[in-house]
Design an enzyme around this catalytic site. Structure first.
Site, PDB file in Angstrom:
ATOM      1  N   TYR A 171      -6.149  -0.752  -6.555  1.00 26.85           N
ATOM      2  CA  TYR A 171      -5.615  -2.070  -6.144  1.00 26.85           C
ATOM      3  C   TYR A 171      -4.971  -1.755  -4.872  1.00 26.85           C
ATOM      4  CZ  TYR A 171      -1.215  -0.821  -8.841  1.00 26.85           C
ATOM      5  OH  TYR A 171      -0.223  -0.062  -9.458  1.00 26.85           O
ATOM      6  N   GLU A 172      -4.812  -3.034  -4.222  1.00 24.64           N
ATOM      7  CA  GLU A 172      -3.917  -2.806  -2.588  1.00 24.64           C
ATOM      8  C   GLU A 172      -5.305  -2.385  -1.807  1.00 24.64           C
ATOM      9  OE1 GLU A 172      -2.119  -4.922  -2.093  1.00 24.64           O
ATOM     10  OE2 GLU A 172      -1.181  -5.044  -4.208  1.00 24.64           O
ATOM     11  N   GLY A 173      -6.592  -2.448  -2.221  1.00 21.15           N
ATOM     12  CA  GLY A 173      -7.447  -1.846  -1.375  1.00 21.15           C
ATOM     13  C   GLY A 173      -7.940  -0.418  -1.842  1.00 21.15           C
ATOM     14  N   ARG A 186       0.832  -1.242  -0.068  1.00 19.51           N
ATOM     15  CA  ARG A 186       0.016  -0.021  -0.043  1.00 19.51           C
ATOM     16  C   ARG A 186       0.804   1.269  -0.156  1.00 19.51           C
ATOM     17  NH1 ARG A 186      -5.010  -2.017   4.010  1.00 19.51           N
ATOM     18  NH2 ARG A 186      -6.060  -2.887   2.340  1.00 19.51           N
TER      19      ARG A 186
END
Length: 586
Positions: free
Chosen positions: A438-440, A295
């Site tokens: 992406y990655e949340g 992140r």
């Protein structure tokens, strides 16, 4: 336009004059590292990014990746650039010396990573995910797994991936259905499908090491029943070389809006052999080690794309002649003035510059606390971990939101030419758009910040972060600037404390506004701190420009926090009172 220069002067100022790198390293007991060495690493990293990786960016976007006969091919030159990268030791920067890594401080590596993102975001993705896989294996795997995989991953001979998402299970990992069956010999049979897997296969390395989330037969339901497994493309033989092909394959490559030169794969695991990383049903905790690192790294992607767009916009604005500047003729020998002198263009460039340099400072402050979390005393490590947990969603969401805003501005500076592919400005917009997803997604980051990191934590992470920024305020020499910075930081703390009592629904409704309010406020504090340090900088251009850019940020960007502050206390009714059927009138 591609990245044309490296912001090495800004890095040198931030590391030496603002961050105080020499004192930082001495306090951690690594006095053999210093700002001079950091500057040399940054300079060499800049050379690699500019000379090797950046020239591949446009062509890679045009060519894309191919899947033929089950094998993935990346664009021309990508694999060769990777070989040069690993041969020169860049992949090993952060790896443990116990496994032939260089154990460099994060404050030395992060500038190199930013420049690689600016040079070629698609290319950087594979090395980024490998670094995150290394971290997860280092912290959670058994000694046997470490001895098999770490040295190969750290050197770059093998690459790593992260396999979380399934077609029906994205953010909600409780729905994950990939199965892991014990085989009776300490290994497991992994069966399932994963999507959106960055570098699930490529033509760079001799092996690809997948970290895969799956469920054991009697696992509890939900996220408490997830385990993590290391699943190699080729099972290592007795000599720890790629041996028998594992029962996994690439089903397809996704066709994407951007990052077209990065192979985003659908992965099929058909009884593939894997080994448990960490304890049974502890997979989510293990994966979060990897995910939190990723992140922050995704935040750096937003920063890198923004820097590349800014460089293109600034170059064009200096060269493009159009009309006369309203403040007076600036180019008396020409028929028109460069558009850089137009107030609206200056506004756009300063919007880019002030947010990019603010985010760069935030990323290096984050890197400083990563150094402390790794090398400090036990008390310092606890404090640093609290700061990093709080800042992770801020870095990921704010830097990527900023990346989209500033790359859009880059297109705008070019006018109609920005919409034309040959200039390369629209690629930055297409490439950076994924970073908000992406990655949340950034909405998930906001929920994480106001939920886990603020209200459920009871304010401990908030207090640690306030302390970290207050240290910067206390070092400001100019009393007026110090008072302004202190007032800004204190207001942010008081506003955050008001949010502590929010119920879950109210907090969820306010989440995105709270994250934006926090980001603009904390970056404002960073600007007061940077401008103060710049007054002592030997580089006269930095000494002058930092103060002026700070003034622009305070006058034009920081004021955005007021609208977000008002919105985060607006309650839930205006958002949730509408019925589902009222979203349209069919």
């Amino acid at each position: 336009m591609p990245m044309t220069y490296a912001p090495t002067a800004d890095f040198q100022f931030l590391l030496k004059d603002w961050l105080g790198l020499d004192a930082h390293y001495a306090s951690l007991g690594i006095g053999d590292f210093d700002s001079e060495l950091a500057n040399e690493i940054v300079a060499q990293g800049a050379k690699f990014a500019l000379d090797v990786v950046a020239p591949l960016n446009r062509e890679g976007d045009e060519e894309g990746c191919k899947l033929e006969d089950g094998k993935v091919t990346t664009p021309k030159g990508f694999a060769e650039a990777y070989q040069e990268y690993v041969e020169n030791g860049w992949n090993a920067m952060l790896g443990s010396a116990d496994y032939d890594g260089q154990d460099l401080p994060y404050t030395m590596a992060v500038p190199v990573h930013e420049m690689l993102n600016a040079a070629n975001l698609s290319w950087r993705l594979t090395t980024m995910l490998t670094e995150s896989a290394i971290l997860a294996v280092t912290k959670h795997a058994s000694d046997d797994i470490k001895s098999t995989y770490l040295a190969k991953l750290i050197s770059g001979e093998w690459t790593g991936t992260m396999n979380l998402t399934e077609p029906h299970a994205g953010t909600d990992l409780s729905l994950l259905s990939t199965k892991a069956e014990p085989k009776g010999d300490g290994s497991y049979s992994i069966t399932g499908n994963k999507i959106f897997i960055t570098a699930g296969d490529q033509d760079w390395s001799s092996n690809v090491i997948h970290l895969v989330l799956a469920r054991l037969p009697d696992a509890p339901k939900g996220v408490k029943g997830i385990s993590l497994f290391v699943v190699p493309k080729f099972i290592p033989d007795a000599n720890n070389e790629p041996g028998e092909a594992n029962a996994l394959s690439v089903g397809s490559i996704e066709h994407k809006m951007g990052i077209k030169a990065s192979p985003t794969c659908v992965m099929n695991f058909d009884g593939a052999t894997g080994w448990l990383v960490g304890g049974e049903n502890q997979g989510l905790a293990c994966m979060f080690t990897m995910m939190n690192d990723a992140r922050f790294q995704v935040g750096l992607q937003g920063l890198g794309a923004a820097e590349a767009s800014y460089q293109g916009a600034l170059t064009y604005a200096r060269e493009r002649l159009q009309s006369r500047a309203p403040q007076g003729i600036q180019n008396p020998d020409g028929k028109a003035d460069p558009i850089v002198f137009q107030p609206d263009v200056a506004r756009m460039l300063l919007t880019q510059k002030s947010q990019i340099e603010g985010c760069r400072a935030l990323s290096l402050l984050y890197a400083k606390y990563m150094d402390i979390e790794k090398l400090g005393t036990e008390e310092e490590k606890v404090h640093a971990d609290l700061v990093l947990q709080f800042l992770t969603p801020v870095c990921k969401a704010y830097m990527t939101d900023m990346g989209l805003e500033t790359t859009n501005i880059g297109v705008q500076v070019f006018g109609g030419h920005g919409f034309i592919r040959e200039w390369g400005m629209e690629q930055h917009v297409r490439d950076v758009r994924i970073t908000m997803l992406y990655e949340g997604t950034n909405g998930i980051q906001a929920l994480d910040l106001i939920g886990r990191k603020l209200t459920r934590d009871g304010g401990k992470m908030l207090a640690a972060t306030y302390s970290a920024f207050n240290d910067l305020v206390n070092n400001i020499k100019d009393e007026s600037a110090k008072a302004s910075a202190q007032a800004l930081l204190d207001e942010w703390q008081a506003t955050s404390n008001e949010c502590l009592g929010m119920d879950p629904t109210t907090a969820a409704t306010a989440a995105c506004d709270y994250l934006a309010y926090t980001a603009y406020s904390l970056v404002g504090v960073l600007w007061y701190s940077m401008a103060n340090s710049a007054k002592q900088c030997e580089n006269t251009a930095i000494a002058s420009a930092k103060e002026k850019t700070k003034n622009f940020y305070v006058d034009r960007i920081l004021v955005r926090k007021e609208s977000h502050k008002a919105a985060l206390f607006a309650g839930t009714d205006s958002t949730l009172s509408i019925a589902e059927s009222e979203f349209d009138y069919q």
